[in-house]
Motif scaffolding. Structure first.
Motif, short mmCIF file in Angstrom:
data_model
loop_
_atom_site.label_atom_id
_atom_site.label_comp_id
_atom_site.label_asym_id
_atom_site.label_seq_id
_atom_site.Cartn_x
_atom_site.Cartn_y
_atom_site.Cartn_z
N TYR A 1 0.94 -1.17 0.12
CA TYR A 1 0.02 -0.08 -0.18
C TYR A 1 0.84 1.35 -0.01
CZ TYR A 1 -3.00 -3.85 1.18
OH TYR A 1 -3.65 -4.85 1.38
N ALA A 2 2.08 1.28 -0.26
CA ALA A 2 2.99 2.36 -0.08
C ALA A 2 2.73 2.89 -1.42
CB ALA A 2 4.50 1.86 0.13
N GLY A 3 2.58 4.21 -1.11
CA GLY A 3 2.39 5.10 -2.26
C GLY A 3 0.77 5.34 -2.89
N ILE A 4 0.10 4.52 -2.24
CA ILE A 4 -1.33 4.47 -2.57
C ILE A 4 -1.98 5.45 -1.57
CG2 ILE A 4 -3.45 3.09 -2.31
CD1 ILE A 4 -1.90 0.73 -3.36
N PRO A 5 -3.03 6.36 -1.88
CA PRO A 5 -3.47 7.04 -1.05
C PRO A 5 -4.55 6.37 -0.09
CG PRO A 5 -4.21 7.73 -3.34
CD PRO A 5 -3.33 6.55 -3.44
N ILE A 6 -4.25 6.51 1.19
CA ILE A 6 -4.98 5.90 2.36
C ILE A 6 -5.57 7.04 3.39
CG2 ILE A 6 -5.12 4.18 4.26
CD1 ILE A 6 -3.65 2.36 2.49
N GLN B 1 3.27 4.39 10.36
CA GLN B 1 4.02 4.37 9.25
C GLN B 1 3.55 5.03 7.82
OE1 GLN B 1 6.86 3.81 11.19
NE2 GLN B 1 7.52 2.84 9.14
N LEU B 2 2.03 4.94 7.73
CA LEU B 2 1.62 5.41 6.87
C LEU B 2 1.30 7.10 6.73
CD1 LEU B 2 -0.98 2.59 5.63
CD2 LEU B 2 1.41 3.30 4.32
#
Length: 179
Positions: free
Chosen positions: A48-53, A73-74
């Motif tokens: 999910y790194a780089g995916i907008p959450i 972390q996000l």
């Protein structure tokens, strides 16, 4: 040559807990080891790194530990989904089937805004009942569920199929055979 330990190597199995014939997969040994916990959190969030959450949603109770670390972390917010009667204030509820009976999960009715993108996190995917209820709660608040991440998948119990049937991608770090 020494191989690097995997997340699965940090999880202990307790025989006949909580009932005879059950192999309990205990993640507290994973949480207690600094390196193991770090590997686990890094691997949970990696896809999910780089995916907008906008929010990480953690399921009671070990999902709070994991979800909080992933949210940190996000650099995003964290939302707990709890068993009925544990959250103060206005909530919405979702019932789901257990092996013998039914349970209810709740989320604050203002925890997620319509259009927010959420990631659901928990330690174990078994039948998928709890995670399915969480997906339904998030969707009722207007969220887009971008994924569901788990440390352990018990594939024989069909949880992955249940979650994927709801159109949600499953990410699990390891599998154990049996219930």
């Amino acid at each position: 040559m020494n191989r690097q330990k995997s997340v699965k190597d940090y999880i202990r199995t307790i025989v006949d807990f909580p009932h005879e014939g059950i192999l309990f997969r205990d993640v507290t040994t994973l949480f207690a080891d600094a390196r193991g916990f770090r590997i686990c959190v890094d691997q949970l969030l990696s896809p999910y790194a780089g995916i907008p959450i906008d929010k990480v949603v953690g399921l009671e109770a070990r999902g709070f530990i994991l979800g909080g670390a992933v949210a940190h972390q996000l650099t995003t917010g964290f939302v707990p989904i709890r068993k009925k009667g544990k959250l103060p204030g206005a909530v919405i509820s979702q019932a789901y089937a257990l092996e013998y009976g039914e349970a209810v999960m709740e989320i604050h009715d203002d925890a997620i805004r319509a259009g927010e993108r959420v990631l659901i996190v928990d330690d174990l995917l078994a039948t998928g009942g709890t995670a399915s209820a969480a997906i339904e709660l998030c969707r009722r608040l207007g969220a887009e569920v971008v994924g569901a991440a788990f440390v352990i998948d018990l594939p024989e119990l069909g949880g992955r199929r249940a979650i994927e049937a709801l159109g949600v991608e499953v990410h699990a770090l390891c599998e154990f055979e049996g219930a």
